[in-house]
Design a protein around this motif. Structure first.
Motif, mmCIF file in Angstrom:
data_model
loop_
_atom_site.group_PDB
_atom_site.id
_atom_site.type_symbol
_atom_site.label_atom_id
_atom_site.label_comp_id
_atom_site.label_asym_id
_atom_site.label_seq_id
_atom_site.Cartn_x
_atom_site.Cartn_y
_atom_site.Cartn_z
ATOM 1 N N UNK A 1 -0.837 14.588 -19.860
ATOM 2 C CA UNK A 1 -0.450 13.557 -20.823
ATOM 3 C C UNK A 1 0.706 12.715 -20.271
ATOM 4 N N UNK A 2 1.693 13.377 -19.684
ATOM 5 C CA UNK A 2 2.833 12.641 -19.123
ATOM 6 C C UNK A 2 2.431 11.884 -17.860
ATOM 7 N N UNK A 3 1.495 12.448 -17.096
ATOM 8 C CA UNK A 3 0.984 11.722 -15.941
ATOM 9 C C UNK A 3 0.304 10.435 -16.363
ATOM 10 N N UNK A 4 -0.465 10.499 -17.441
ATOM 11 C CA UNK A 4 -1.124 9.301 -17.971
ATOM 12 C C UNK A 4 -0.115 8.281 -18.472
ATOM 13 N N UNK A 5 0.971 8.759 -19.100
ATOM 14 C CA UNK A 5 2.006 7.846 -19.577
ATOM 15 C C UNK A 5 2.655 7.107 -18.408
ATOM 16 N N UNK A 6 2.892 7.846 -17.311
ATOM 17 C CA UNK A 6 3.493 7.190 -16.141
ATOM 18 C C UNK A 6 2.567 6.118 -15.578
ATOM 19 N N UNK A 7 1.280 6.435 -15.436
ATOM 20 C CA UNK A 7 0.328 5.476 -14.868
ATOM 21 C C UNK A 7 0.231 4.230 -15.736
ATOM 22 N N UNK A 8 0.088 4.416 -17.057
ATOM 23 C CA UNK A 8 -0.013 3.271 -17.962
ATOM 24 C C UNK A 8 1.266 2.440 -17.923
ATOM 25 N N UNK A 9 2.418 3.116 -17.935
ATOM 26 C CA UNK A 9 3.691 2.401 -17.883
ATOM 27 C C UNK A 9 3.873 1.655 -16.574
ATOM 28 N N UNK A 10 3.467 2.290 -15.470
ATOM 29 C CA UNK A 10 3.602 1.660 -14.153
ATOM 30 C C UNK A 10 2.744 0.403 -14.049
ATOM 31 N N UNK A 11 1.496 0.489 -14.484
ATOM 32 C CA UNK A 11 0.607 -0.672 -14.424
ATOM 33 C C UNK A 11 1.147 -1.820 -15.268
ATOM 34 N N UNK A 12 1.641 -1.484 -16.450
ATOM 35 C CA UNK A 12 2.161 -2.536 -17.314
ATOM 36 C C UNK A 12 3.438 -3.141 -16.748
ATOM 37 N N UNK B 1 0.837 -1.202 0.000
ATOM 38 C CA UNK B 1 0.000 0.000 0.000
ATOM 39 C C UNK B 1 0.876 1.258 0.000
ATOM 40 N N UNK B 2 1.964 1.224 0.792
ATOM 41 C CA UNK B 2 2.878 2.369 0.863
ATOM 42 C C UNK B 2 3.469 2.687 -0.502
ATOM 43 N N UNK B 3 3.988 1.668 -1.199
ATOM 44 C CA UNK B 3 4.627 1.902 -2.494
ATOM 45 C C UNK B 3 3.621 2.269 -3.577
ATOM 46 N N UNK B 4 2.433 1.697 -3.529
ATOM 47 C CA UNK B 4 1.398 2.066 -4.507
ATOM 48 C C UNK B 4 0.973 3.523 -4.296
ATOM 49 N N UNK B 5 0.838 3.925 -3.027
ATOM 50 C CA UNK B 5 0.487 5.324 -2.734
ATOM 51 C C UNK B 5 1.599 6.274 -3.177
ATOM 52 N N UNK B 6 2.858 5.856 -3.008
ATOM 53 C CA UNK B 6 3.974 6.672 -3.484
ATOM 54 C C UNK B 6 3.917 6.839 -5.000
ATOM 55 N N UNK B 7 3.618 5.751 -5.709
ATOM 56 C CA UNK B 7 3.520 5.813 -7.164
ATOM 57 C C UNK B 7 2.375 6.720 -7.588
ATOM 58 N N UNK B 8 1.244 6.641 -6.870
ATOM 59 C CA UNK B 8 0.092 7.492 -7.188
ATOM 60 C C UNK B 8 0.428 8.965 -6.957
ATOM 61 N N UNK B 9 1.108 9.246 -5.845
ATOM 62 C CA UNK B 9 1.498 10.624 -5.558
ATOM 63 C C UNK B 9 2.474 11.142 -6.604
ATOM 64 N N UNK B 10 3.374 10.285 -7.055
ATOM 65 C CA UNK B 10 4.337 10.690 -8.075
ATOM 66 C C UNK B 10 3.627 10.966 -9.404
ATOM 67 N N UNK B 11 2.618 10.157 -9.720
ATOM 68 C CA UNK B 11 1.842 10.385 -10.948
ATOM 69 C C UNK B 11 1.151 11.740 -10.904
ATOM 70 N N UNK B 12 0.622 12.105 -9.741
ATOM 71 C CA UNK B 12 -0.017 13.414 -9.589
ATOM 72 C C UNK B 12 1.011 14.528 -9.788
ATOM 73 N N UNK B 13 2.200 14.347 -9.222
ATOM 74 C CA UNK B 13 3.260 15.342 -9.398
ATOM 75 C C UNK B 13 3.634 15.500 -10.873
ATOM 76 N N UNK B 14 3.810 14.372 -11.569
ATOM 77 C CA UNK B 14 4.167 14.419 -12.989
ATOM 78 C C UNK B 14 3.083 15.148 -13.785
#
Length: 318
Positions: free
Chosen positions: A63-74, A43-56
């Motif tokens: 557009x770059x935030x969406x690229x990070x989320x799609x890349x992270x999930x894949x 949960x900690x690392x997923x929340x960190x990734x989500x917060x980073x996506x918001x920052x991006x």
């Protein structure tokens, strides 16, 4: 996407800080890692990734935030396949339960360093040769076919050539010495199984990166996003190992789902290569569709696996 030097520095320092914090909090006293511990860290690392996506998204644009989320999930979903190999390697080296978290942490740090070199190489190839996406696309289609066809194949823990070479040419011990990487053996300094298993996990992961990194480049060509996607996925992978340790065998359709995702990204790369290098009116696949497709395939894969597993368990019970 113009990434300033200070952001690269802050990102790397933060990554080092999180690794150090993990060592201090979790590994200062080696102990068996429970499912409850693993869930908290996942949960900690997923929340960190989500917060980073918001920052991006806020700093560079949605557009770059969406690229990070799609890349992270894949990348995260592709990395789950590594867990099967980790299980085999851990069993092959008979790693004590209390030491498994330390092994995974150091092994994945090695993997992240090795992946970083591949990311730099991939980014330079894309900058210099527009046809690089043809190579990546064809390679991913081939890999998708191999993954689909190898559904029932067991990974070979002895398939790592570096580990075989070191076992033959470097003094090694068969006994663990706590968390120590070396020990005294017949008056000489020898590597312990702890050092060998860390190296095995780190270098074996590099083989998986040969398909996952081109796949992420299919989502975004920004080296910064590709690196951070890999960092977040790998750092969260350790805890996922302990959380899913008893469930991995039940994910019967995981390879099928991963093969479909790899094939999809391969087609996406080929379309983008044709669009960039020819005058043909070739359509390209937007990031939002890639995100929806990846989430959809993973959901169907998980639900199908759960359904078949429950059906098999019910049949055995009768």
């Amino acid at each position: 996407m113009d990434v300033p030097g200070w952001l690269w520095a802050v990102t790397l320092l933060t990554l080092v800080g999180v690794i150090a914090l993990d060592l201090v909090i979790v590994d200062r006293r080696p102990h068996p890692f429970t499912s409850k511990d693993a869930l908290r860290w996942v949960i900690f690392y997923v929340c960190m990734a989500a917060a980073f996506a918001v920052f991006i998204a806020a700093y560079f644009g949605p557009a770059y935030g969406g690229q990070f989320v799609a890349g992270y999930l894949m990348e995260y979903s592709l990395s789950v396949d590594n867990l099967f190999v980790f299980l085999v390697i851990m069993g092959s080296f008979a790693v004590p339960t209390a030491l498994q978290h330390r092994v995974l942490l150091v092994g994945i740090v090695i993997a992240l360093i090795l992946r970083g070199s591949l990311i730099v190489l991939g980014a330079q190839l894309i900058d210099r040769f527009q046809g690089t996406f043809y190579i990546f696309g064809i390679f991913l289609l081939y890999t998708a076919w191999k993954v689909w066809a190898s559904e029932d194949n067991e990974p070979d823990p002895n398939g790592n050539g570096l580990i075989r070479w070191m076992s033959e040419h470097v003094p090694t011990s068969t006994e663990y010495n706590g968390t120590h990487l070396t020990t005294r053996l017949a008056g000489t300094r020898a590597l312990t199984p702890m050092a060998m298993v860390m190296l095995a996990i780190g270098t074996t992961d590099l083989l998986f990166a040969l398909d996952s990194i081109p796949a992420v480049f299919g989502i975004t060509s920004e080296a910064y996003l590709v690196f951070t996607v890999n960092a977040f996925a790998l750092m969260g992978l350790r805890q996922l190992y302990f959380l899913l340790q008893g469930l991995l065998g039940r994910l019967q359709f995981l390879n099928r789902g991963l093969a479909v995702i790899l094939a999809f990204i391969g087609v996406k790369l080929l379309l983008e290569a044709l669009h960039a290098t020819t005058d043909l009116a070739v359509p390209t696949i937007p990031v939002w569709f890639s995100l929806v497709f990846i989430v959809g395939v993973l959901t169907i894969t998980a639900l199908a696996s759960v359904y078949v597993t429950r059906t098999d368990d019910h049949g055995e019970a009768e």
